[in-house]
Design a protein around this motif. Structure first.
Motif, PDB file in Angstrom:
ATOM      1  N   ILE A  13      30.591  26.077  42.801  1.00 55.21           N
ATOM      2  CA  ILE A  13      30.763  27.544  42.108  1.00 55.21           C
ATOM      3  C   ILE A  13      29.977  28.048  41.342  1.00 55.21           C
ATOM      4  O   ILE A  13      30.235  26.893  39.859  1.00 55.21           O
ATOM      5  N   LYS A  14      29.737  28.848  41.408  1.00 56.07           N
ATOM      6  CA  LYS A  14      29.197  29.326  40.292  1.00 56.07           C
ATOM      7  C   LYS A  14      29.673  30.500  39.845  1.00 56.07           C
ATOM      8  O   LYS A  14      30.333  31.646  40.062  1.00 56.07           O
ATOM      9  N   ARG A  15      29.340  31.464  38.872  1.00 50.61           N
ATOM     10  CA  ARG A  15      29.767  32.895  38.143  1.00 50.61           C
ATOM     11  C   ARG A  15      28.908  33.113  37.924  1.00 50.61           C
ATOM     12  O   ARG A  15      28.139  32.344  37.008  1.00 50.61           O
ATOM     13  N   ASP A  74      29.685  32.096  44.973  1.00 45.62           N
ATOM     14  CA  ASP A  74      30.303  33.025  44.124  1.00 45.62           C
ATOM     15  C   ASP A  74      31.272  33.045  43.793  1.00 45.62           C
ATOM     16  O   ASP A  74      32.061  32.799  44.307  1.00 45.62           O
ATOM     17  N   ARG A  75      31.585  33.338  42.438  1.00 46.09           N
ATOM     18  CA  ARG A  75      33.416  32.889  41.961  1.00 46.09           C
ATOM     19  C   ARG A  75      33.672  33.995  42.743  1.00 46.09           C
ATOM     20  O   ARG A  75      34.734  33.652  43.459  1.00 46.09           O
ATOM     21  N   GLU A  76      33.058  35.688  42.792  1.00 43.50           N
ATOM     22  CA  GLU A  76      34.347  36.527  43.509  1.00 43.50           C
ATOM     23  C   GLU A  76      34.424  35.713  45.307  1.00 43.50           C
ATOM     24  O   GLU A  76      35.290  36.895  45.785  1.00 43.50           O
ATOM     25  N   VAL A  78      35.637  32.343  46.345  1.00 43.43           N
ATOM     26  CA  VAL A  78      36.357  32.037  46.921  1.00 43.43           C
ATOM     27  C   VAL A  78      37.707  31.968  47.033  1.00 43.43           C
ATOM     28  O   VAL A  78      38.555  31.623  48.289  1.00 43.43           O
ATOM     29  N   ALA A  91      32.640  22.849  40.072  1.00 40.33           N
ATOM     30  CA  ALA A  91      32.063  24.637  39.291  1.00 40.33           C
ATOM     31  C   ALA A  91      31.813  24.380  38.539  1.00 40.33           C
ATOM     32  O   ALA A  91      31.837  23.280  36.829  1.00 40.33           O
ATOM     33  N   LEU A  97      36.891  29.597  34.773  1.00 33.29           N
ATOM     34  CA  LEU A  97      36.075  28.757  36.544  1.00 33.29           C
ATOM     35  C   LEU A  97      36.760  27.901  37.174  1.00 33.29           C
ATOM     36  O   LEU A  97      37.686  28.347  38.666  1.00 33.29           O
ATOM     37  N   ASN A 100      40.870  29.413  38.449  1.00 32.92           N
ATOM     38  CA  ASN A 100      40.700  30.287  38.922  1.00 32.92           C
ATOM     39  C   ASN A 100      39.859  29.420  40.522  1.00 32.92           C
ATOM     40  O   ASN A 100      40.177  30.765  42.140  1.00 32.92           O
ATOM     41  N   THR A 101      39.282  27.949  40.599  1.00 37.29           N
ATOM     42  CA  THR A 101      38.726  27.705  42.089  1.00 37.29           C
ATOM     43  C   THR A 101      40.481  26.658  42.390  1.00 37.29           C
ATOM     44  O   THR A 101      40.023  26.618  43.514  1.00 37.29           O
TER      45      THR A 101
END
Length: 319
Positions: A13-15, A74-76, A78, A91, A97, A100-101
């Motif tokens: 997971i990245k942002r 991408d974060r959006e 997830v 993450a 992050l 939110n994951t």
């Protein structure tokens, strides 16, 4: 790559960095630079942060590919992603992050990587990219300890559900007062306020702490007597409010007493036997969101009832 490695899947997971968000807004890096420097800010800080972060993501992905297949999310995205039962989730980012994951996982182990320890403290990011070669084999062999995290759960009477890792906010999407009925055990109260915050043990050092600090400051200023949160009954309670605590706390922000609304039920404990029930009296703009992620919310309009309690599932953070 071995057959075992081919069967193991990692979800990375990245942002977006601040620079990437600026480019989305201003179309090019040159226009973003012009905007930032016109305001007198240092654009090189945005460049350095972006460079460190992108390098960390690339290096993390390369390291994980040694042990299995890697899918980058991408974060959006997830909230829409379906995680496999045996996935290991990694993450790379800030503490937000991780929160939110975690709320979208079903007890899969979550490993937090700090991309830039010189920039981010990272309470939930105990590892760097260099640690992965030591940590990942232990996780695969189930030799690595995980820390259990209690989640908050919001259940609406229309069937919708939301989880919170740090906190849940209930109120209006604008600064207009929220109207609702609050019910805890045998207590029922009509209220008007700027919203309700429900905090988990993990969130005890975040929004929850700031609300309590503000309340203590107001009381101290009004009574001319110093009020602290260090001793007495609350001091001992705070020590028990750990990440795996079996209780949640709610606080009502700026309650307004009037002929039709009261301000008595403004702070309390939620446990497995006693959930908090909130019935919306807001014709529009009522929302419920968690962990500061406002784009993923539940609409909370007139007649909708929310039951907030402790989630059955737990977060599992690799430590």
């Amino acid at each position: 790559m071995s057959e075992d490695a081919l069967s193991q899947k990692f979800i990375l997971i990245k942002r977006k960095t601040r620079l990437e968000e600026l480019i989305v807004r201003y179309n090019t890096i040159q226009q973003a630079q012009f905007y930032i420097e016109r305001l007198g800010a240092d654009f090189s800080d945005y460049l350095n942060e972006n460079s460190h972060y992108r390098d960390a993501v690339v290096q993390t992905e390369a390291e994980l590919k040694t042990y299995g297949r890697v899918q980058v999310i991408d974060r959006e995205h997830v909230s829409q992603f379906i995680f496999g039962k045996h996935d290991i989730v990694v993450a790379v980012g800030q503490d937000g992050l991780i929160a939110n994951t975690m709320k979208y996982l079903n007890e899969q182990p979550l490993l937090g990587v700090n991309p830039d320890p010189m920039r981010w403290d990272g309470l939930l990011l105990p590892f760097t990219v260099k640690d992965l070669s030591l940590i990942v084999p232990d996780v695969l062999q189930k030799r690595r300890q995980t820390k259990e995290v209690t989640l908050a759960q919001v259940q609406l009477n229309d069937g919708q559900m939301l989880y919170g890792v740090n906190d849940v906010f209930v109120g209006r999407r604008t600064h207009v007062s929220a109207r609702y009925q609050l019910e805890l055990g045998n207590q029922i109260e009509q209220q008007s306020s700027s919203g309700i915050i429900i905090s988990t043990g993990l969130g005890a050092t975040g929004w929850f702490k700031s609300v309590l600090a503000g309340a203590a400051g107001i009381v101290s200023g009004a009574t001319k007597q110093k009020v602290t949160l260090d001793g007495g009954e609350w001091g001992s309670e705070e020590k028990r409010f750990s990440w795996d605590s079996k209780v949640l706390y709610f606080t009502v922000r700026e309650p307004f007493p009037s002929k039709t609304t009261a301000a008595e039920l403004i702070f309390g404990q939620i446990n497995e036997r006693q959930p908090l029930r909130i019935t919306s009296q807001m014709p529009d703009d009522g929302v419920i969101f968690s962990d500061g992620f406002e784009s993923d919310f539940l609409a909370f309009h007139s007649g909708v009832e929310a039951t907030i309690g402790i989630a059955a599932k737990k977060g599992q953070l690799v430590v």
